[in-house]
Design an enzyme around this catalytic site. Structure first.
Site, short mmCIF file in Angstrom:
data_model
loop_
_atom_site.label_atom_id
_atom_site.label_comp_id
_atom_site.label_asym_id
_atom_site.label_seq_id
_atom_site.Cartn_x
_atom_site.Cartn_y
_atom_site.Cartn_z
N ASP A 48 0.85 -1.21 0.00
CA ASP A 48 0.00 0.00 0.00
C ASP A 48 0.88 1.26 0.00
O ASP A 48 0.66 2.19 -0.79
CB ASP A 48 -0.90 0.05 1.26
CG ASP A 48 -1.83 -1.14 1.41
OD1 ASP A 48 -3.06 -0.96 1.41
OD2 ASP A 48 -1.33 -2.29 1.54
N ILE A 138 -3.94 0.28 -2.57
CA ILE A 138 -4.45 -1.09 -2.64
C ILE A 138 -5.85 -1.04 -2.04
O ILE A 138 -6.01 -0.76 -0.85
CB ILE A 138 -3.59 -2.11 -1.86
CG1 ILE A 138 -2.21 -2.26 -2.52
CG2 ILE A 138 -4.29 -3.48 -1.83
CD1 ILE A 138 -1.33 -3.34 -1.88
N HIS A 244 -18.01 -5.26 5.90
CA HIS A 244 -18.02 -4.11 4.98
C HIS A 244 -19.37 -3.92 4.29
O HIS A 244 -19.65 -2.85 3.77
CB HIS A 244 -16.95 -4.28 3.88
CG HIS A 244 -15.55 -4.25 4.40
ND1 HIS A 244 -14.46 -4.46 3.60
CD2 HIS A 244 -15.06 -4.03 5.65
CE1 HIS A 244 -13.34 -4.38 4.31
NE2 HIS A 244 -13.68 -4.12 5.57
N SER A 268 -12.73 -5.48 -3.08
CA SER A 268 -12.23 -4.30 -3.81
C SER A 268 -13.13 -3.80 -4.93
O SER A 268 -14.19 -4.36 -5.21
CB SER A 268 -10.84 -4.57 -4.39
OG SER A 268 -10.92 -5.24 -5.63
N LYS A 271 -15.12 -5.31 -8.19
CA LYS A 271 -16.57 -5.51 -8.38
C LYS A 271 -17.12 -4.53 -9.42
O LYS A 271 -17.90 -4.89 -10.29
CB LYS A 271 -17.32 -5.33 -7.05
CG LYS A 271 -17.03 -6.43 -6.03
CD LYS A 271 -17.90 -6.31 -4.79
CE LYS A 271 -17.42 -5.30 -3.77
NZ LYS A 271 -16.11 -5.58 -3.16
N ARG A 285 -23.71 -2.80 -2.02
CA ARG A 285 -22.89 -2.52 -0.83
C ARG A 285 -23.81 -1.91 0.20
O ARG A 285 -24.24 -0.76 0.07
CB ARG A 285 -21.75 -1.56 -1.20
CG ARG A 285 -20.74 -1.36 -0.08
CD ARG A 285 -19.62 -0.42 -0.53
NE ARG A 285 -18.51 -0.45 0.38
CZ ARG A 285 -17.50 -1.32 0.33
NH1 ARG A 285 -17.46 -2.24 -0.61
NH2 ARG A 285 -16.53 -1.26 1.21
N1 A3P Z 1 -17.46 -0.93 8.05
C1 A3P Z 1 -17.16 -0.74 6.76
N2 A3P Z 1 -18.14 -0.60 5.84
C2 A3P Z 1 -17.87 -0.43 4.54
N3 A3P Z 1 -16.61 -0.36 4.03
C3 A3P Z 1 -15.58 -0.50 4.90
C4 A3P Z 1 -15.78 -0.70 6.28
N4 A3P Z 1 -14.58 -0.79 6.88
C5 A3P Z 1 -13.66 -0.65 5.91
N5 A3P Z 1 -14.24 -0.48 4.71
C6 A3P Z 1 -13.65 -0.24 3.39
O1 A3P Z 1 -13.86 -1.37 2.57
C7 A3P Z 1 -12.81 -1.37 1.61
C8 A3P Z 1 -12.73 -2.70 0.91
O2 A3P Z 1 -13.92 -2.92 0.26
P1 A3P Z 1 -14.43 -4.38 -0.13
O3 A3P Z 1 -15.11 -4.95 1.04
O4 A3P Z 1 -15.38 -4.05 -1.27
O5 A3P Z 1 -13.24 -5.14 -0.56
C9 A3P Z 1 -11.61 -0.99 2.41
O6 A3P Z 1 -10.65 -0.44 1.55
P2 A3P Z 1 -9.08 -0.79 1.78
O7 A3P Z 1 -8.91 -2.23 1.60
O8 A3P Z 1 -8.47 0.06 0.72
O9 A3P Z 1 -8.75 -0.31 3.16
C10 A3P Z 1 -12.16 0.02 3.43
O10 A3P Z 1 -11.94 1.37 3.06
MG MG Z 2 -10.15 0.87 -0.28
MG MG Z 3 -6.61 0.79 0.42
#
Ligand code: A3P
Ligand code: MG
Ligand code: MG
Ligand code: MG
Length: 358
Positions: A48, A138, A244, A268, A271, A285
């Site tokens: 990252d 990342i 998430h 990520s 999707k 989401r």
């Molecule tokens: N409680 C939450 N609800 C939604 N998104 C969240 C979360 N906590 C962290 N994230 C975000 O979810 C991203 C990843 O998304 P996904 O679940 O689609 O892979 C993370 O990015 P990073 O991995 O860049 O930190 C982060 O920013």
């Molecule tokens: Mg992210």
């Molecule tokens: Mg990130």
């Protein structure tokens, strides 16, 4: 005055993301990923930090007056010499196998100290005025650590509107017509000569994909969402991480829409790219916690790529994502992305399911 074409911005963004994916791929294949836990308990790796430094170096070289909103900061590297040296070891050697491309990006970063300063140039507070780049070096760090999907993400906003979006997805299949697979274990990068896929879009100019490569950019093809005559035939994708996005709410919404296919879970912004290329249909989401606010770097590039491929992207109330309120999507809750002509139908189901919970 004719509206700008953003040709140079797109070219720099594509090359910068392509170069950064070489660094992340090299970390992906090594056991020690230098993982730290941030103050919100989410992980960050040397990949990252390194990817963020490389992308910001390219932006500073080409667009020194632009502001940058990036996810990471250099503090942990300033405090930890060993970690800094690990990241610098990756960054100093990261380059594309093409001289013209490297010239465009401004060549290598000069020292470990300038690398730290570059990482911290991503501290803009964002907003509704001027040119602001959003970087997620990342996205899907948890997926990256698990060997699942991840994306290197870069978007340019002008006066709060996303104009250019680029997503590098090293672990997605190169072919746009390959069906969606569960994110875990999918690793196109292990096939000889394959580097994954690079998605891009410029506002009002459509969306494209091209194979990621080692040097100069490869030729691109136009991508479009798959026509969907019956919503019950849809394939939807959602986060792997139940923390998430609410997988229970997604299942209830799918049921209401008559969808019988199981969801495809992947990490990520891969999707967004996957539905934009027609490999899936919907991205849901759904907020897990009322107090979580989405970050702009998690959505800027994907939002534009899906909309330019014929989709609509809104929050769970049907409002467009609003990137003009700083580093977060303060005015939005969750994300619903779907082909334009069925988006309204999906939102009605989302509102019924989420409304019934109140
Ligand atoms: N409680 C939450 N609800 C939604 N998104 C969240 C979360 N906590 C962290 N994230 C975000 O979810 C991203 C990843 O998304 P996904 O679940 O689609 O892979 C993370 O990015 P990073 O991995 O860049 O930190 C982060 O920013
Ligand atoms: Mg992210
Ligand atoms: Mg990130
Ligand atoms: Mg993170």
């Amino acid at each position: 005055m004719a509206s700008p074409s953003y040709e140079h911005e797109l070219n720099v963004a594509l090359l910068a993301v392509q170069r950064a994916t070489h660094l992340t791929k090299s970390v992906f294949h090594q056991n020690a990923k230098g993982t730290l836990n941030k103050s919100d308990a989410s992980p960050v790796t040397i990949g990252d930090f390194g990817a963020q430094a490389l992308i910001i170096a390219a932006l500073q070289h080409n667009f020194p007056d632009d502001k940058i909103v990036a996810e990471e900061e250099a503090k942990d590297l300033r405090d930890n010499t060993q970690l800094r040296e690990l990241v610098w070891g990756l960054v100093k050697d990261a380059k594309l196998d093409d001289e013209a491309a490297e010239r465009t990006l401004g060549g290598s970063i000069k020292s470990a100290d300038s690398m730290l300063d570059l990482i911290d140039k991503g501290d803009s507070q964002g907003g509704s005025k001027g040119r602001i780049w959003a970087i997620d070096p990342i996205d899907g760090t948890k997926g990256f650590l698990r060997g699942g999907q991840y994306a290197v993400c870069l978007g340019l906003m002008v006066d709060g509107d996303v104009k250019v979006g680029v997503l590098g997805c090293p672990n997605l299949p190169v072919s746009d017509s390959e069906p969606l697979k569960e994110g875990i274990g999918a690793d196109a990068s292990d096939e000889a000569g394959k580097f994954g896929i690079l998605f891009s879009a410029v506002q009002s100019a459509g969306a494209q994909s091209r194979p990621l490569g080692p040097g100069a950019l490869k030729p691109a093809s136009t991508i479009a969402m798959k026509p969907l005559s019956n919503i019950s035939d849809a394939t939807f994708c959602e986060s792997v991480e139940a923390g998430h996005s609410s997988q229970g709410d997604a299942a209830a919404i799918a049921k209401k829409l008559g969808i019988t296919k199981p969801s495809v879970r992947m990490d990520s912004q891969a999707k967004y790219g996957s539905i934009a290329r027609g490999a899936g249909d919907l991205y849901l989401r759904l907020p897990v916690r009322a107090d979580y606010v989405e970050k702009i770097w998690d959505h800027a590039a994907g939002d534009l790529i899906v909309r330019e491929a014929g989709g609509q992207v809104t929050d769970t109330e049907g409002k467009r994502l609003d990137f003009s309120h700083g580093r977060t999507l303060l005015q939005n809750k969750g994300v619903i992305a779907a082909p334009r002509d069925v988006h309204g139908e999906v939102i009605r189901a989302v509102k019924e399911v989420l409304g019934a919970k109140k």
